[in-house]
Write an enzyme that holds these catalytic residues in place. Sequence first.
Site, PDB file in Angstrom:
ATOM      1  N   THR A  97       9.032   3.442  13.066  1.00 46.48           N
ATOM      2  CA  THR A  97       7.785   2.773  12.676  1.00 46.48           C
ATOM      3  C   THR A  97       6.644   3.549  13.318  1.00 46.48           C
ATOM      4  O   THR A  97       6.863   4.303  14.265  1.00 46.48           O
ATOM      5  CB  THR A  97       7.739   1.329  13.188  1.00 46.48           C
ATOM      6  OG1 THR A  97       7.781   1.378  14.617  1.00 46.48           O
ATOM      7  CG2 THR A  97       8.908   0.526  12.676  1.00 46.48           C
TER       8      THR A  97
ATOM      9  N   LYS B  68      -9.239 -15.558  14.630  1.00 45.66           N
ATOM     10  CA  LYS B  68      -9.078 -16.958  15.038  1.00 45.66           C
ATOM     11  C   LYS B  68     -10.444 -17.565  15.325  1.00 45.66           C
ATOM     12  O   LYS B  68     -11.050 -17.285  16.352  1.00 45.66           O
ATOM     13  CB  LYS B  68      -8.176 -17.048  16.266  1.00 45.66           C
ATOM     14  CG  LYS B  68      -6.788 -16.543  15.999  1.00 45.66           C
ATOM     15  CD  LYS B  68      -5.857 -16.783  17.184  1.00 45.66           C
ATOM     16  CE  LYS B  68      -4.515 -16.130  16.911  1.00 45.66           C
ATOM     17  NZ  LYS B  68      -4.314 -14.887  17.639  1.00 45.66           N
TER      18      LYS B  68
ATOM     19  N   TRP C 249      -7.444 -20.049  11.269  1.00 47.25           N
ATOM     20  CA  TRP C 249      -7.265 -18.634  10.975  1.00 47.25           C
ATOM     21  C   TRP C 249      -8.047 -18.213   9.734  1.00 47.25           C
ATOM     22  O   TRP C 249      -7.989 -18.863   8.693  1.00 47.25           O
ATOM     23  CB  TRP C 249      -5.788 -18.321  10.736  1.00 47.25           C
ATOM     24  CG  TRP C 249      -4.972 -18.365  11.999  1.00 47.25           C
ATOM     25  CD1 TRP C 249      -5.437 -18.656  13.250  1.00 47.25           C
ATOM     26  CD2 TRP C 249      -3.577 -18.129  12.130  1.00 47.25           C
ATOM     27  NE1 TRP C 249      -4.413 -18.605  14.159  1.00 47.25           N
ATOM     28  CE2 TRP C 249      -3.253 -18.285  13.491  1.00 47.25           C
ATOM     29  CE3 TRP C 249      -2.574 -17.795  11.238  1.00 47.25           C
ATOM     30  CZ2 TRP C 249      -1.959 -18.127  13.971  1.00 47.25           C
ATOM     31  CZ3 TRP C 249      -1.284 -17.634  11.720  1.00 47.25           C
ATOM     32  CH2 TRP C 249      -0.979 -17.793  13.079  1.00 47.25           C
TER      33      TRP C 249
ATOM     34  N   GLU D 148      11.514  -1.663   8.691  1.00 45.87           N
ATOM     35  CA  GLU D 148      12.700  -2.385   9.173  1.00 45.87           C
ATOM     36  C   GLU D 148      13.528  -2.975   8.032  1.00 45.87           C
ATOM     37  O   GLU D 148      14.623  -3.472   8.236  1.00 45.87           O
ATOM     38  CB  GLU D 148      12.265  -3.523  10.115  1.00 45.87           C
ATOM     39  CG  GLU D 148      11.719  -3.060  11.454  1.00 45.87           C
ATOM     40  CD  GLU D 148      10.218  -2.768  11.442  1.00 45.87           C
ATOM     41  OE1 GLU D 148       9.666  -2.512  10.350  1.00 45.87           O
ATOM     42  OE2 GLU D 148       9.594  -2.790  12.525  1.00 45.87           O
TER      43      GLU D 148
HETATM   44  P1  ADP Z   1       3.744   1.115   9.468  1.00 41.64           P
HETATM   45  O1  ADP Z   1       2.705   1.261   8.396  1.00 41.64           O
HETATM   46  O2  ADP Z   1       3.338   0.206  10.591  1.00 41.64           O
HETATM   47  O3  ADP Z   1       4.416   2.365   9.859  1.00 41.64           O
HETATM   48  P2  ADP Z   1       5.431  -0.122   7.539  1.00 41.64           P
HETATM   49  O4  ADP Z   1       5.150   0.877   6.506  1.00 41.64           O
HETATM   50  O5  ADP Z   1       6.799  -0.561   7.787  1.00 41.64           O
HETATM   51  O6  ADP Z   1       4.952   0.356   8.896  1.00 41.64           O
HETATM   52  O7  ADP Z   1       4.470  -1.342   7.324  1.00 41.64           O
HETATM   53  C1  ADP Z   1       4.918  -2.631   7.043  1.00 41.64           C
HETATM   54  C2  ADP Z   1       3.762  -3.570   7.051  1.00 41.64           C
HETATM   55  O8  ADP Z   1       2.778  -3.200   6.070  1.00 41.64           O
HETATM   56  C3  ADP Z   1       4.119  -4.983   6.694  1.00 41.64           C
HETATM   57  O9  ADP Z   1       4.669  -5.657   7.792  1.00 41.64           O
HETATM   58  C4  ADP Z   1       2.771  -5.543   6.247  1.00 41.64           C
HETATM   59  O10 ADP Z   1       1.989  -5.949   7.340  1.00 41.64           O
HETATM   60  C5  ADP Z   1       2.112  -4.360   5.599  1.00 41.64           C
HETATM   61  N1  ADP Z   1       2.263  -4.454   4.139  1.00 41.64           N
HETATM   62  C6  ADP Z   1       3.165  -3.820   3.370  1.00 41.64           C
HETATM   63  N2  ADP Z   1       2.992  -4.147   2.069  1.00 41.64           N
HETATM   64  C7  ADP Z   1       1.966  -5.021   2.009  1.00 41.64           C
HETATM   65  C8  ADP Z   1       1.308  -5.758   0.952  1.00 41.64           C
HETATM   66  N3  ADP Z   1       1.657  -5.631  -0.318  1.00 41.64           N
HETATM   67  N4  ADP Z   1       0.288  -6.571   1.305  1.00 41.64           N
HETATM   68  C9  ADP Z   1      -0.093  -6.709   2.579  1.00 41.64           C
HETATM   69  N5  ADP Z   1       0.486  -6.055   3.608  1.00 41.64           N
HETATM   70  C10 ADP Z   1       1.501  -5.231   3.334  1.00 41.64           C
END
Ligand code: ADP
Length: 545
Positions: free
Chosen positions: A186, A441, A446, A331
Amino acid sequence: MLAQMMDQPLLISSLIGHAAKWHGDTEIVTRTLEGPIHRYDWRAAEVRAKKFAQALSRLGVKHGDRIGTIAWNTYRHVEAYYGVAGMGAVTHTINPRLFPEQLEYIINHADDQYLVIDTSFVDLVAGMRDKFPNIRGIIVFADKANMPSEDKLPGALCYEELLELEHGDYEWPTFDENSAAALCYTSGTTGNPKGALYSHRSTVLHTLTEIAPDCMGLAARDTVLPVVPMFHVNAWGLPYATAAVGCKLVLPGRDLDGKSIYELLTQEKVSFTAAVPTIWMMLLAHMKEANGKLDDLERVVIGGSACPRAMMETFQDEYDVQVLHAWGMTEMSPLGTVNTPKAKHDVLSKTQKVDLQQSAGRVLYGVDMKIVDEDGITLPNDGEATGELKVRGPWIIADYFNLSEKAPAHAEDGWFSTGDVCAIDQDGYIWITDRLKDVIKSGGEWISSIDLENVAVGHPKVAEAAAIGVHHPKWDERPLLVIVPTANGQDLTKEDVLGYLEGKIAKWWMPDDVAFAEDLPHTATGKLSKLQLRQRFKDYKLPTA
Ligand code: ADP
């Protein structure tokens, strides 16, 4: 009593094996780093993947060894995916946009044995070579003519020369389907990046789901362009899914700007593509300028962050391309939800259909979901209640790779805490309002930063928007909206923006202030970095405070 079915392990090599055997003449097209378009087919790709597997064996790579790749989406990277995992080693895709300290951390934490890199990352790796004591060698995706000089990267191995030594007459080995196949970290916005170690089984199950109609609905007749990088959660599984259906695959190399992507989409008659919203912002801006058309493109997957309504409407109304809004995470391999309608939605008006598409998608078979409140109590799936989203399923990690202690995201009850806040309705559509760490918040309630941003980017003079909570003496936090105006929107005022929001959001969500910026910070996967933005505004005082 046990059944009498064939006990065939689900292995990644079976995907390319199928593509080569039954779709052997279907093309894989790459815009190479050197410039020209490279074309060959699934049959040739499998032979070269097998040669790479043989080359790795010759180099002493063993079952379970991690092989790091730092590379763009190209045919050679696809060969490496299959060559490495197919021979039983683990493809560790590395995001080159990470900070050098993060690269150092993950390459050493993964204990990578070899790095396989594009020529464009030679400088990056050469500058850090002494930071990777366990790396046994560096393989460059190049032929002899394009290899870096010996003094630049001493001892570097040439990918094409390694393949030349092998005959490719090789049987993919059979082993336990629970063996590790791929590793992604990640981006680690807080603390060190954490690794998700996928198995052959989880990858094949994810692939079977991905190609299904209510997910990406891929077919042999499609032409697929994954713009999402192969170092961003395996290009959302597309290098596997395209092999499973045996369709044409188009790979953009390193040129991800609007013009280059537009050229590939039209010249190669792409029917299906996928990327984060930032990429589509660039493509749509280019097409507006160049008066472009998308005659062949049928579907575009938009995920990774929320897809703004305005973007959806532009794709659908102006270019007749269906948007598939998707949600997932590293994940989760990464697919969790994809937004496709049910039969009962046929009667909805056009506006209501787009309303429904604002949901990040509908739950897929294989992923179980629930939302919980701060005490861990399960909330109803009524589309109203919001809480933290928890998930479980066979392509969701049970733990992070090689951490000394269990991460708090993995509770004893077997659910994984996503850190996302959402509502779920009775049909399984999820409505994400925020990341837990980004919610604003205000007076104990929220405010959804995602909703504020999505409404704000609907303004024709707003290119990008980000909402963050800043300290307020009475309300604890109040929203500040940071706006990047478009090129012709330099005269945009705070009053214009607030006036535009009026009536589109709850009154008490109205930002206390609007700030203008030339750009916004992004993470290594192209998403807004709220962490950096909050840092930028840490001394900022609201006019209402
Ligand atoms: P990172 O960008 O942190 O490396 P990821 O690509 O795994 O990791 O990101 C996952 C996160 O991206 C999700 O937990 C969520 O917060 C956000 N995310 C992914 N798709 C969407 C979506 N369609 N709308 C809103 N948030 C999203």
